[in-house]
Write an enzyme that holds these catalytic residues in place. Structure first.
Site, PDB file in Angstrom:
ATOM      1  CD  GLU A   1      -1.855  -2.375   1.281  1.00  0.00           C
ATOM      2  OE1 GLU A   1      -0.760  -2.662   1.814  1.00  0.00           O
ATOM      3  OE2 GLU A   1      -2.699  -3.236   0.981  1.00  0.00           O
TER       4      GLU A   1
ATOM      5  CG  HIS B   1     -10.679  -6.906   6.856  1.00  0.00           C
ATOM      6  ND1 HIS B   1      -9.779  -7.481   7.714  1.00  0.00           N
ATOM      7  CD2 HIS B   1     -10.175  -7.077   5.608  1.00  0.00           C
ATOM      8  CE1 HIS B   1      -8.773  -7.986   7.018  1.00  0.00           C
ATOM      9  NE2 HIS B   1      -8.985  -7.759   5.740  1.00  0.00           N
TER      10      HIS B   1
END
Lengths: 338, 328
Positions: free
Chosen positions: B60, B129
């Site tokens: 990322e 998440h």
């Protein structure tokens, strides 16, 4: 036979002396005097915040930058004054930035760590160790995407090689190089220390050039005190990277003569003897001696360069001193575009 | 107008902008060959090729940082985060770099990068998440933070984000991907940032929200109207930075009561900023303290019953509305 040898020796000297070495020497002297001045001005309180000078490492910047073309771009960390000056930034505006003045190269809003001069290909000037490596990799991709043959040069210290984004940037550059989309040269400025932590204490593998090969990026070491050596590698590597769009890494083994930053006075991580020993390999002295021996440089020439550098630095200091502080409403400008 | 899902609206925005401007490209994990975790980018690799639809490694920081560099050189990269939870890995690239480069360079570069992806509670995705990040990013000057609640806004604001000159954090609600709504067909339809709007008129209580919680607030408002004869005025903020609270102030001037609804945790959340701003600006209009409805202050649990308890629901909004009316 003897004549042939003489002729070939002359050819070698011509080749050695071909680049504009006096210009390179002039720049290195200017940077040295500039940096010495910033250390003085820091002590006088004219320069605030952090100040990281490049004294001792000049050949690493000049050997590469002097071989670049207009349009090539450069990213580096916070030890960035030399890179700006060698790319052609105005010393007055760089000094004004350090003084926090409105005429500064980043309008007085970046300071020592965030010099920026896009017109001269300088894309910063970053304060988070290793943070800019990914940016430089993306910039290289963009240059190819736009169909140019411009290249990116990304400088960082040995200390940057242990942070996550280093690995992410290297891996992506390696991958994109397979597609010819990574015209980037990574320059490890290995000055032996990540701030105060030696390479032996911060890197499990001390052969730093070898580490990038794990990402399919070819690399080599060069003596970073010898600008002839750096320039020689740079010319070959730049040609290759420009042609193929593939990344390359140069580990320049160098040494910083000053502390890590202006506040690093005691330097408990290294001995005075060690510093003195390295000062015998001063990149400016090495270049000057070489030019005297091979290319006919005279003491008078050096004197003229020294005087010119002193004048240039004095002019920069005067400009910085006399420039106004940023207006209060500058505070709110450049946060966002619209 | 066409009826589109929130998901297709996002996809259409990207395709239209990629057709319009060769500088627009998209990068992310498994967006090409795999066609995207949420299939938003399905077919795009075939249409635009690997130079414009870039499958990245799971990195990322690498993808956000390279996108920032591309943006500085004039490209308009869109970074798809598989979920915004993973973007925390790229926090340095986003917060220390994208958000600040324009400023510390004295305005020498634009950074037109869009970082988009789903966030918020799904169904049993548990603690790592299910988070929401609007106050996290909204804290930082130099960023723009968008959280659309409808397909039309998702499309119009994504196009604004792509055409802009600044880094945009585009927060999609994973739970809204399937929601349908009318979307203008005009290829130049855009929705500007910093323009909140009243999505339901009412004279009793102002309910301020955004993203999925705006839809939840609307449902609560309909039930209150039907069951309790209470008329809520619902304000959709749409962007968190820049934050336009004028419609909320105007509404509070009419209703004198306000409830703010957010999915994220209560401490230091967006609702705290909104409630404080309302108190600062229209204090004299208030007949009751501003109430906040938020997610519970715990990491998201896995068990479905606990997950439902941790996430705001309609009854909580209805109860808060009744409390500010002193009717509970």
């Amino acid at each position: 036979m003897a004549k042939q040898e003489t002729e070939s020796a002359a050819a070698v000297i011509d080749a050695v002396c071909a680049p504009d070495w006096t210009e390179i020497l002039r720049q290195m002297i200017l940077v040295r005097r500039f940096e010495e001045a910033t250390e003085r001005e820091f002590r006088r309180g004219k320069i605030g915040g952090y100040l990281h000078v490049y004294i001792g490492q000049e050949a690493v910047a000049s050997g590469i930058i002097s071989a670049l073309r207009k349009g090539d771009i450069l990213f580096t960390g916070y030890r960035d004054h030399a890179h700006a000056l060698m790319l052609g930034s105005d010393p007055g505006r760089v000094m004004a930035e350090l003084f926090g003045k409105s005429t500064g190269i980043s309008k007085g809003k970046g300071g020592s760590m965030h010099l920026f001069d896009v017109e001269h290909g300088f894309y910063g000037g970053y304060g988070i160790v290793g943070g800019h490596l990914t940016l430089a990799t993306g910039a290289a991709y963009a240059l190819r995407y736009q169909g140019t043959d411009r290249i990116t040069v990304c400088y960082f210290g040995d200390g940057a090689m242990n942070i996550g984004p280093f690995h992410e940037a290297m891996n992506m550059a390696g991958l994109w190089g397979h597609e010819g989309m990574a015209p980037i040269i990574f320059i490890i400025e290995n000055n032996g220390y990540a701030m105060g932590t030696s390479v032996e204490r911060h890197s499990a593998l001390t052969d730093l050039a070898a580490r990038v090969r794990a990402y399919d990026i070819p690399s080599e070491k060069v003596d970073g005190q010898d600008v002839f050596a750096v320039r020689g590698v740079a010319e070959r590597v730049i040609r290759q990277v420009r042609e193929n769009g593939t990344p390359y890494c140069i580990e320049a083994v160098t040494y910083r003569f000053s502390g890590h930053g202006a506040a690093d006075i005691l330097q408990p991580y290294r001995s005075k003897e060690e510093v003195e020993q390295h000062k015998h390999r001063d990149p400016i002295v090495i270049l000057r001696n070489r030019l005297s021996e091979l290319c006919g440089l005279k003491d008078d020439d050096v004197k003229r360069m020294e005087d010119a550098a002193a004048e240039e630095v004095a002019r920069a200091l005067k400009f910085a001193e006399e420039s106004p502080q940023p207006e209060a409403d500058e505070l709110y400008r450049d946060v966002v575009a619209e | 107008m066409s009826e589109k899902s929130y998901r297709d609206a996002i996809r259409d925005a990207m395709i239209e902008e990629m057709d319009r401007d060769a500088n627009v490209l998209i990068m992310g994990e498994d967006i090409g060959v795999y066609e995207g975790t949420f299939r938003i980018t399905a077919g795009m690799l075939k249409k635009y090729g690997p130079k414009r639809v870039i499958d990245t490694p799971i990195a990322e920081a690498g993808m956000a940082g390279t996108a920032v560099g591309m943006a500085m050189l004039g490209l308009r990269p869109i970074v798809e985060m598989m979920t915004m939870n993973f973007a925390i890995v790229a926090a340095d690239q986003i917060l220390n770099h994208a958000a600040k480069i324009r400023y510390f360079s004295g305005g020498q570069v634009d950074v037109p990068v869009v970082i988009r992806g789903p966030q918020g509670a799904g169904v049993q995705l548990s603690a790592q998440h299910s988070q929401t990040f609007e106050s996290f990013y909204g804290h930082f000057p130099g960023l723009k933070v968008v959280a659309p609640a409808t397909p039309a806004d998702a499309k119009g604001m994504l196009k604004t984000a792509i055409r802009g000159r600044d880094p945009v954090i585009f927060l999609e609600s994973a739970a809204l991907y399937g929601m349908k709504g009318e979307v203008p067909d005009d290829a130049d339809f855009t929705v500007p940032f910093g323009e909140s709007r009243v999505v339901r008129e009412g004279g009793d209580v102002t309910v301020v929200s955004y993203s999925r919680m705006m839809q939840l607030s609307l449902s609560a408002a309909q039930r209150l109207s039907k069951d309790e004869n209470i008329e809520c005025e619902v304000v959709d903020l749409r962007t968190l930075r820049p934050l336009d609270l004028e419609p909320a102030y105007t509404s509070v001037t009419k209703t004198h009561r306000c409830v703010v609804v957010q999915e994220q945790w209560k401490p230091f959340g967006a609702a705290a900023e909104i409630a404080a701003s309302i108190t600062e600006n229209v204090f004299d209009e208030l007949d009751a303290p501003v109430e906040r409805v938020t997610g519970e202050d715990v990491p998201m649990p896995y068990a479905r019953n606990l997950e439902l308890l941790a996430t705001p629901h309609e009854e909580q909004v209805m109860n808060a509305v009744k409390r500010v009316m002193y009717r509970e």
